[in-house]
Enzyme design. Structure first.
Site, PDB file in Angstrom:
ATOM      1  N   GLU A   1      11.067  -3.391   2.154  1.00 45.64           N
ATOM      2  CA  GLU A   1      12.016  -2.338   1.798  1.00 45.64           C
ATOM      3  C   GLU A   1      11.473  -0.954   2.174  1.00 45.64           C
ATOM      4  O   GLU A   1      12.210  -0.108   2.696  1.00 45.64           O
ATOM      5  CB  GLU A   1      12.319  -2.408   0.300  1.00 45.64           C
ATOM      6  CG  GLU A   1      13.185  -3.599  -0.069  1.00 45.64           C
ATOM      7  CD  GLU A   1      13.175  -3.917  -1.553  1.00 45.64           C
ATOM      8  OE1 GLU A   1      14.063  -4.660  -1.985  1.00 45.64           O
ATOM      9  OE2 GLU A   1      12.268  -3.441  -2.270  1.00 45.64           O
TER      10      GLU A   1
ATOM     11  N   GLU B   1     -14.427 -17.058 -24.483  1.00 45.48           N
ATOM     12  CA  GLU B   1     -14.060 -16.690 -25.849  1.00 45.48           C
ATOM     13  C   GLU B   1     -14.946 -15.541 -26.334  1.00 45.48           C
ATOM     14  O   GLU B   1     -16.028 -15.272 -25.790  1.00 45.48           O
ATOM     15  CB  GLU B   1     -14.215 -17.909 -26.771  1.00 45.48           C
ATOM     16  CG  GLU B   1     -13.871 -17.688 -28.236  1.00 45.48           C
ATOM     17  CD  GLU B   1     -12.448 -17.206 -28.488  1.00 45.48           C
ATOM     18  OE1 GLU B   1     -12.176 -16.025 -28.196  1.00 45.48           O
ATOM     19  OE2 GLU B   1     -11.631 -18.002 -28.984  1.00 45.48           O
TER      20      GLU B   1
ATOM     21  N   ASP C   1      21.353  -4.879   5.042  1.00 42.93           N
ATOM     22  CA  ASP C   1      20.958  -6.224   4.649  1.00 42.93           C
ATOM     23  C   ASP C   1      21.135  -7.197   5.814  1.00 42.93           C
ATOM     24  O   ASP C   1      20.266  -8.045   6.077  1.00 42.93           O
ATOM     25  CB  ASP C   1      21.784  -6.661   3.447  1.00 42.93           C
ATOM     26  CG  ASP C   1      21.480  -8.089   3.026  1.00 42.93           C
ATOM     27  OD1 ASP C   1      20.421  -8.316   2.423  1.00 42.93           O
ATOM     28  OD2 ASP C   1      22.307  -8.981   3.309  1.00 42.93           O
TER      29      ASP C   1
ATOM     30  N   ASP D   1      17.209  -1.499   3.983  1.00 44.94           N
ATOM     31  CA  ASP D   1      16.947  -2.684   3.161  1.00 44.94           C
ATOM     32  C   ASP D   1      15.810  -3.468   3.795  1.00 44.94           C
ATOM     33  O   ASP D   1      15.456  -3.271   4.962  1.00 44.94           O
ATOM     34  CB  ASP D   1      18.205  -3.558   3.064  1.00 44.94           C
ATOM     35  CG  ASP D   1      18.135  -4.555   1.903  1.00 44.94           C
ATOM     36  OD1 ASP D   1      17.222  -4.410   1.067  1.00 44.94           O
ATOM     37  OD2 ASP D   1      18.974  -5.458   1.826  1.00 44.94           O
TER      38      ASP D   1
ATOM     39  N   HIS E   1      -7.607 -24.620 -24.634  1.00 40.57           N
ATOM     40  CA  HIS E   1      -8.292 -25.906 -24.456  1.00 40.57           C
ATOM     41  C   HIS E   1      -7.894 -26.888 -25.557  1.00 40.57           C
ATOM     42  O   HIS E   1      -7.406 -26.498 -26.630  1.00 40.57           O
ATOM     43  CB  HIS E   1      -9.811 -25.701 -24.465  1.00 40.57           C
ATOM     44  CG  HIS E   1     -10.317 -25.112 -25.745  1.00 40.57           C
ATOM     45  ND1 HIS E   1     -10.535 -25.858 -26.886  1.00 40.57           N
ATOM     46  CD2 HIS E   1     -10.634 -23.837 -26.064  1.00 40.57           C
ATOM     47  CE1 HIS E   1     -10.968 -25.083 -27.848  1.00 40.57           C
ATOM     48  NE2 HIS E   1     -11.042 -23.845 -27.385  1.00 40.57           N
TER      49      HIS E   1
ATOM     50  N   ARG F   1     -15.513 -26.743 -23.089  1.00 38.66           N
ATOM     51  CA  ARG F   1     -14.228 -27.258 -23.541  1.00 38.66           C
ATOM     52  C   ARG F   1     -13.063 -26.835 -22.652  1.00 38.66           C
ATOM     53  O   ARG F   1     -12.088 -27.576 -22.483  1.00 38.66           O
ATOM     54  CB  ARG F   1     -13.972 -26.814 -24.980  1.00 38.66           C
ATOM     55  CG  ARG F   1     -14.134 -25.312 -25.248  1.00 38.66           C
ATOM     56  CD  ARG F   1     -14.281 -25.064 -26.738  1.00 38.66           C
ATOM     57  NE  ARG F   1     -14.378 -23.660 -27.147  1.00 38.66           N
ATOM     58  CZ  ARG F   1     -15.503 -22.984 -27.205  1.00 38.66           C
ATOM     59  NH1 ARG F   1     -16.652 -23.542 -26.825  1.00 38.66           N
ATOM     60  NH2 ARG F   1     -15.503 -21.729 -27.639  1.00 38.66           N
TER      61      ARG F   1
ATOM     62  N   ASP G   1      19.549  -0.378  -2.150  1.00 40.34           N
ATOM     63  CA  ASP G   1      19.787  -1.193  -3.340  1.00 40.34           C
ATOM     64  C   ASP G   1      18.484  -1.602  -4.015  1.00 40.34           C
ATOM     65  O   ASP G   1      18.483  -2.444  -4.912  1.00 40.34           O
ATOM     66  CB  ASP G   1      20.636  -2.428  -3.010  1.00 40.34           C
ATOM     67  CG  ASP G   1      19.982  -3.351  -2.004  1.00 40.34           C
ATOM     68  OD1 ASP G   1      19.060  -4.084  -2.405  1.00 40.34           O
ATOM     69  OD2 ASP G   1      20.391  -3.361  -0.832  1.00 40.34           O
TER      70      ASP G   1
END
Length: 452
Positions: A55, A332, A129, A14, A256, A308, A80
């Site tokens: 991990e 754009e 763990d 782990d 915007h 803008r 796990d």
């Protein structure tokens, strides 16, 4: 034993990160497969790393420890982490550049035909763990982990591979090494979903393709845990994405505020005039800034280069106390000769070009504009760059109608014509999260509640 005289080990591994990325560590234990006896432990503080890197480092340490005990042994890995198990078995592609070399290194420790993998629920991986948390605690003290605190585990079997899993505690795990309860619940929910039969997840695959490593008891335990988590968890991972993939890169997409052209519904791209915000648009930007500051999750602000968007981004960034980075990929679409015209005016002047544009993403506006296909290519490249640069972070992108719709369309895998089926208001918010396995989750679209 698989073969007479060949030893078989079980490696449980782990890793964890307190921050993802943040202070990280791993833990691994090697057991005798027949008796469950813990034979060897390994743990290390890694410094700053992600959950997934930790991990994989745990997997590497476990495989190396098994090889040191007996280079000729066969090894059954139990983790796990659904991500690591699926990637090491070849069922999932490895896309993240930090994980590819670790996976390749793990595959070289022992001959691949002598190593098998199994996903297990977290409560059956408590030993590894705990070691990972001990390593992180040691790192917080400026020390490296030592085995002295864990020798008791090596003196007696901790429960063989066929033992019933220990029942989960009724309340939060005590002590400084415990993970936050909500995070643990979210990860448990994702892991249980991942443990369902392959028919639930990939119907095209047959049961013969699935490694028959889970016991009936584990399946029952997983089903019970799933029901418990659904009833009790306090946070949820949106969509289906597994929590053990780590925190996603989350792109908050802000259109915007209004310009003088917005209420008139005129084409306003990157190829014509570059209008500034109107008074209404500046008020909208302020309201968006207040709402985003209240959420408190934005860690960076990136803007399109147009006026803008830069104005909107500046208002929000000032409220958040952040700088603005400009990325040309967020501009754009260039609407060519249609810039500044209404839809009706384009229909009147360029009817054939408009029909072609509405029918095909490859068609460009009159006069050398940019097609939606070209915009999608640009946005996809910009997305990949930003997701890689901001893994595990939440970033505000201040951009335009077509780029935001394209982000959403690509995340959904929707066809180009879906661009015409989305409403996107001025100063609206949309959100897309991107996970380490390459999948995406659309969390919000066209939210204007902050403008009311």
């Amino acid at each position: 034993m698989r073969e007479s005289g060949v030893r078989e080990f079980v490696v449980e591994a782990d890793g964890g990160s307190r921050g993802n990325p943040g202070p990280a560590g791993y833990g691994a234990v090697v057991r005798d497969a027949a008796t469950g006896q813990a034979l060897s432990e390994a743990a290390e503080y890694l410094g700053v790393a992600t959950n997934n890197v930790a991990e994989y480092r745990g997997l590497l340490a476990g495989l190396r420890a098994a090889r040191a005990l007996d280079p000729g042994a066969t090894v059954h890995v139990r983790m796990d982490s659904k991500l690591v198990v699926e990637q090491m078995t070849g069922r999932w592609k490895i896309k993240h550049p930090d994980l590819k070399p670790l996976a390749a290194e793990a595959a070289r420790v022992l001959p691949p035909e002598r190593v098998t993998y199994e996903w297990i629920p977290r409560e059956r991986n408590k030993h590894a763990d705990r070691l990972a948390n001990e390593a992180m605690d040691a790192g917080a003290r400026g020390e490296q982990w030592s085995a002295s605190a864990s020798t008791a585990e090596l003196e007696a079997p901790a429960g063989g591979s066929t033992a019933e899993p220990e029942a989960p505690a009724a309340g939060p795990t005590a002590g400084p090494t415990a993970r936050p309860d909500a995070l643990a619940a979210a990860r448990e929910a994702a892991d249980v979903r991942a443990a369902r039969t392959e028919a639930d997840v990939r119907p095209a695959r047959t049961e013969a393709d699935v490694r028959p490593a889970r016991t009936a008891a584990a399946d029952v335990q997983a089903a019970r845990a799933e029901a418990d988590v659904r009833a009790a968890r306090t946070v949820a991972t949106p969509g289906w994405a597994p929590a053990d993939l780590g925190a996603p890169a989350t792109l908050v997409l802000l259109r915007h505020g209004e310009t003088p052209l917005t209420p008139q519904k005129r084409f306003s791209g990157s190829g014509g005039t570059d209008p500034s915000l109107s008074a209404v648009g500046r008020e909208q930007a302020e309201k968006a800034a207040v709402a985003l500051a209240r959420r408190g999750t934005i860690q960076a602000v990136v803007s399109s280069p147009l006026a803008r968007t830069r104005e909107t981004a500046a208002v929000v960034a000032a409220r958040l106390g952040l700088d603005v980075t400009v990325d040309d990929g967020l501009r754009e679409t260039d609407f060519g000769a249609w810039e500044g015209l209404t839809f009706a005016e384009v229909r009147e002047r360029h009817p054939d070009d408009l029909d072609a544009w509405l029918a095909s993403a490859d068609a460009a506006p009159t006069g050398g504009g940019e097609s939606f296909a070209e915009t999608a290519t640009r946005i996809a490249a910009t997305r990949d760059k930003l997701v890689a640069a901001h893994a595990g972070r939440t970033v505000l992108l201040v951009t335009h109608v077509t780029p935001i719709k394209t982000f959403v369309r690509l995340a959904l895998g929707a066809p180009p014509e879906s661009l015409f089926r989305m409403e996107l208001s001025a100063a609206s918010l949309s959100v897309v999260a991107y996970y380490a396995d390459g999948n995406a989750s659309v969390r919000l679209l066209n939210d204007t509640s902050h403008l009311r």
